[in-house]
Design an enzyme around this catalytic site. Structure first.
Site, PDB file in Angstrom:
ATOM      1  N   TRP A 294       0.837  -1.212   0.000  1.00 44.87           N
ATOM      2  CA  TRP A 294       0.000   0.000   0.000  1.00 44.87           C
ATOM      3  C   TRP A 294       0.867   1.255   0.000  1.00 44.87           C
ATOM      4  CZ3 TRP A 294      -1.026   3.477   4.416  1.00 44.87           C
ATOM      5  CH2 TRP A 294      -0.231   3.206   5.534  1.00 44.87           C
ATOM      6  N   ASP A 295       2.144   1.071   0.326  1.00 47.85           N
ATOM      7  CA  ASP A 295       3.096   2.180   0.352  1.00 47.85           C
ATOM      8  C   ASP A 295       3.043   2.977  -0.958  1.00 47.85           C
ATOM      9  OD1 ASP A 295       3.794   0.111   2.124  1.00 47.85           O
ATOM     10  OD2 ASP A 295       5.889   0.691   2.189  1.00 47.85           O
TER      11      ASP A 295
ATOM     12  N   GLU B 116       1.094  -1.422  13.432  1.00 48.99           N
ATOM     13  CA  GLU B 116       1.185  -2.881  13.537  1.00 48.99           C
ATOM     14  C   GLU B 116       1.580  -3.334  14.936  1.00 48.99           C
ATOM     15  OE1 GLU B 116       3.824  -3.805  10.314  1.00 48.99           O
ATOM     16  OE2 GLU B 116       2.208  -3.822   8.833  1.00 48.99           O
TER      17      GLU B 116
ATOM     18  N   LYS C 190       3.587   2.231  16.432  1.00 48.28           N
ATOM     19  CA  LYS C 190       4.682   2.034  15.472  1.00 48.28           C
ATOM     20  C   LYS C 190       4.731   3.163  14.444  1.00 48.28           C
ATOM     21  CE  LYS C 190       6.332  -1.286  12.025  1.00 48.28           C
ATOM     22  NZ  LYS C 190       5.999  -2.449  11.207  1.00 48.28           N
ATOM     23  N   GLN C 191       3.559   3.520  13.939  1.00 46.65           N
ATOM     24  CA  GLN C 191       3.539   4.507  12.853  1.00 46.65           C
ATOM     25  C   GLN C 191       2.213   5.254  12.855  1.00 46.65           C
ATOM     26  OE1 GLN C 191       3.475   0.829  10.336  1.00 46.65           O
ATOM     27  NE2 GLN C 191       2.910   2.283   8.746  1.00 46.65           N
TER      28      GLN C 191
HETATM   29  C1  BGC Z   1       4.882  -1.083   7.844  1.00 43.83           C
HETATM   30  C2  BGC Z   1       3.832  -1.210   6.758  1.00 43.83           C
HETATM   31  C3  BGC Z   1       4.511  -1.134   5.414  1.00 43.83           C
HETATM   32  C4  BGC Z   1       5.629  -2.153   5.303  1.00 43.83           C
HETATM   33  C5  BGC Z   1       6.434  -1.977   4.043  1.00 43.83           C
HETATM   34  C6  BGC Z   1       5.920  -2.168   7.646  1.00 43.83           C
HETATM   35  O1  BGC Z   1       6.925  -2.049   8.610  1.00 43.83           O
HETATM   36  O2  BGC Z   1       4.315  -1.214   9.111  1.00 43.83           O
HETATM   37  O3  BGC Z   1       2.897  -0.155   6.883  1.00 43.83           O
HETATM   38  O4  BGC Z   1       3.577  -1.343   4.403  1.00 43.83           O
HETATM   39  O5  BGC Z   1       6.520  -1.993   6.377  1.00 43.83           O
HETATM   40  O6  BGC Z   1       7.011  -0.715   3.990  1.00 43.83           O
END
Ligand code: BGC
Length: 755
Positions: A355-356, A484, A589-590
């Site tokens: 999804w990035d 996550e 985390k984000q």
């Molecule tokens: C992130 C995801 C991301 C993936 C690839 C993961 O660490 O939590 O949001 O899509 O990395 O970049």
């Protein structure tokens, strides 16, 4: 944080070589040309710890899933852009001692990636028993002749006499470190000593994934008479050996030219002839002439995309490094491709699509490439809709579910908390259709093919929500939000908000779709009524006292405390804590709630933005590279300058300073756009809602100036901001009214406006 390269506005350069940093150095000096890419491995080989990495865009293998406990619905394989045959090999022996920086004595080491040209150079002085030889390496992957890799090595004898043997290799016997069953993914087909080629093919698989064939051809160019020359081959390998004798003061240059062709473009039986043709094209010019062509093409890219920052070289280096690496991964010239989170710089994430792309790459590429590039990225997902329908079915649900990780549309990630639960992606991916339409004003995609995507995903969401009689609302249970560090939560605000947005947008756009598209998607009145009901009654958790949206139902039950309370030496927490401890912690985390506020920015008041920012930012550890840029943009909007700058630095220098202690695995390519977004959408405050382009610029106190260009609806606009104010120049295109800090100005071609 660990900085192993020096600060320099146009180079990533170091004069140190430490064995323990070799892998990190290799990631940082990766190069690519959006056809192929290489980690910064040494041509002459290296016997210490190293990750050999050569990757060919779109060449991948389905590695059979390996899990402890199989769960229904898991994908059968994890797709990876596998480590491809290595072609950089040029082993060197001097007076019988093998050149190996893990073993020999050497001095004056320099390793440098020139960002103007994507040219990697390395030099050092080999100090043997009775001889000193200076070695200078240059290497680049041609961006106008994409199948070509060029390497040049110059040896200069500083003292003594040197008998130097070179062994140039093509090596198809390569493995992936992360292979699930420790197998070779490549089968040898042919080694041709005369043509100097090897051809290999990916193994057969049981998953219906096509096999790829790759042919490598090498050709050496060197002046002077070699003492001996010999060519030898064994299974999937070819070596050409020659030797030269040099006296003190003499120099010798060897150039290794390589052509790589794959069955993506050339049928197996035509590959040898095609490689010869391309080699002739490459060798019709000298190394320097080829480099000049390549540099000129890079210059064009920089003319459009460079962000110039005066007064902060670390910030400058960061953004250039990110733009360089992004373009080396994907420049939008092959619509079959996409952008993997690690590009061509490591094995993690397997080079697949996440999804990035839609959330992070699209908004930047809209600004600096032609609209067709973004449209091709949209088309990529449309082409994969069949896979998305398959994924939803695997979960027993209606509609289309875009995958977390994929090459074909079929999900290939196999952790239940991601595969089954991190479904916010199924709104974030279609959100790019809105972004594209909003930015370009081109409605043709959303009216036609975009409708297939919107309706497919809306049907998924309409089935995935359920009605809670107790709440009298629609709810979404058992999800993982962008954060996550929490799994299986209920009513993740971001997921609910984006699902609702997706259904609402689909309903709004449906009546405006082409007749053909409407027929194709065939949405019934009953469906529409149900969708409207979901839009009107979706549960979105909030805490009125705190004035915040609830990340998930139980969030406030957590032991809420700021990141600053984490004892020293325990970050990143994912490398120090048990998973259980992480899941129970309040640490994020984000960007999660804030990701939603960023996406749907104009739907929230400044007060809502501020309250949520002030609550969630102190809890966020930013252990995903995708996080700090979103917080930086919101901080900038809220006038929290210092925070915006701190988080910009963290985004822009994430790999350069190895913030999350994981750059050894490869660079964080998809989040590299974040530094551009932090400057353009953050510091310069660019927005583009309702056909109105606007800016609200500020400049960090320590910077003297920054400037960038954007493409917007057939105009080329330059924005310059310094401590005195901002200037907008319409370099090309028709007049355009623009809002700058709330005031309307009219941009006219060739004119600069002080705002
Ligand atoms: C992130 C995801 C991301 C993936 C690839 C993961 O660490 O939590 O949001 O899509 O990395 O970049």
């Amino acid at each position: 944080m660990k900085r192993i390269f020096e600060i320099d506005p146009w180079r990533v350069v170091t004069h140190q070589f430490k064995e323990e940093d070799k892998r990190l150095q290799e990631s940082m000096t990766a190069i690519g040309n959006d056809y192929m890419g290489l980690r910064g491995n040494f041509e002459e080989g290296y016997s210490g710890d190293s990750l050999q990495g050569t990757y060919l865009a779109g060449v991948w293998f389905p590695d059979k899933t390996r899990v402890g406990w199989w769960k229904n619905g898991y994908p059968e394989y994890f797709g990876k852009s596998i480590n491809a045959p290595s072609f950089i090999g040029l082993e060197i022996t001097i007076n019988d001692e093998k050149l190996d920086l893990a073993k020999v004595n050497f001095s004056d080491f320099e390793l440098s990636l020139d960002m103007h040209q994507g040219l990697l150079t390395r030099s050092f002085i080999y100090e043997g028993k009775d001889v000193k030889v200076k070695f200078e390496f240059e290497r680049f992957l041609h961006i106008t002749l994409k199948e070509a890799a060029l390497i040049k090595v110059k040896a200069t004898v500083l003292s003594g006499e040197a008998h130097i043997e070179y062994k140039s290799t093509l090596d198809g016997k390569v493995v992936n470190e992360d292979s699930n069953y420790d197998e070779y993914f490549w089968l040898p087909i042919e080694e041709d000593q005369e043509a100097r080629t090897i051809q290999v093919k990916t193994k057969e698989n049981n998953f219906g994934v096509p096999q790829f064939t790759v042919l490598l051809k090498e050709s050496l160019r060197h002046e002077g008479q070699a003492v001996t020359t010999e060519v030898a081959s064994q299974e999937a390998k070819l070596a050409e050996t020659f030797a030269i004798h040099l006296a003190e003061g003499e120099s010798y240059e060897v150039e290794k030219d390589v052509i790589v062709v794959t069955s993506r473009d050339v049928a197996d039986e035509d590959q040898k002839a095609k490689a010869s043709e391309l080699m002739a094209q490459l060798q019709s010019k000298t190394f320097e002439e080829n480099l000049a062509d390549h540099t000129a093409a890079w210059q064009k890219r920089w003319d459009m995309s460079d962000v110039v920052i005066a007064g902060d070289e670390a910030a400058q280096q960061g953004i250039r490094f990110n733009i360089l690496q992004l373009f080396m991964t994907y420049y939008g010239e092959d619509e079959r491709l996409n952008v993997g989170p690690k590009g061509f710089t490591g094995e993690k994430y397997g080079g697949a699509t996440y999804w990035d792309t839609e959330a992070y790459i699209v908004p930047m590429y809209l600004g600096i490439t032609k609209p067709e590039v973004t449209k091709a990225l949209l088309q990529y997902r449309h082409d994969q809709l069949e896979g998305a329908y398959h994924n939803a079915k695997q979960q027993g649900l209606a509609g289309a579910l875009f995958p977390m990780v994929t090459f074909t549309g079929v999900e290939c990630h196999n952790e239940w908390e991601i595969t089954f639960e991190e479904i916010h992606r199924n709104a974030d991916i279609p959100f790019a259709i809105y972004q594209y339409t909003n930015y370009t004003g081109d409605e043709s995609y959303v009216k036609d093919e975009g409708m297939d995507v919107l309706v497919g995903t809306a049907r998924f969401w309409a089935d995935r929500v359920h009605f809670s009689k107790w709440r009298n609302k629609y709810v979404i249970h058992g999800v993982t939000g962008p954060n996550e560090y929490e799994n299986n939560v209920n009513n993740n605000w971001f997921t609910n908000t984006m699902a609702r947005w997706l259904i609402k947008y689909t309903l709004e756009r449906l009546p405006k779709a082409t007749e053909e598209a409407q027929k194709r998607v065939n949405v019934t009145e009953e469906e529409k009524a149900k969708w409207q009901d979901i839009v009107d009654n979706m549960y979105l958790g909030e805490d009125k006292n705190l004035g915040i949206f609830l990340q998930q139902d139980d969030f406030l039950d957590k032991d809420i405390r700021p990141v600053s309370s984490i004892p020293e030496g325990q970050r990143p927490i994912n490398q120090h804590w048990s998973w259980d401890k992480i899941l129970r912690s309040p640490f994020i985390k984000q960007a999660d709630v804030l990701q939603g506020i960023y996406f749907l920015n104009d739907e929230y008041t400044m007060e809502q933005k501020e309250k949520n920012f002030d609550f969630y930012e102190p809890l966020t550890v930013h252990e995903s590279s995708l996080s700090p840029c979103i917080h930086s943009i919101l901080a900038a909007e809220l006038g929290k300058k210092e925070k915006a700058v701190e988080l910009y630095q963290r985004t822009a220098r994430l790999d350069l300073d190895n913030y999350n202690n994981d750059t050894v695995d490869g660079l964080h390519i998809t989040s590299m756009s974040g530094s551009w977004l932090a400057i353009v959408q953050g510091f310069a405050g660019m927005r583009y809602n309702n056909d109105q382009l606007s800016f609200k610029p500020f400049i960090p106190d320590d910077w003297n100036k920054y400037s960038f260009k954007i493409n917007y609806r057939d105009r080329l606009i330059q924005v310059e901001v310094d401590q005195a104010g901002s200037k907008l120049t319409l370099i090309k295109g028709e007049n355009l009214p623009v809002l700058v800090s709330g005031k309307e100005v009219e941009l006219k071609e060739g004119e600069t406006i002080n705002a």
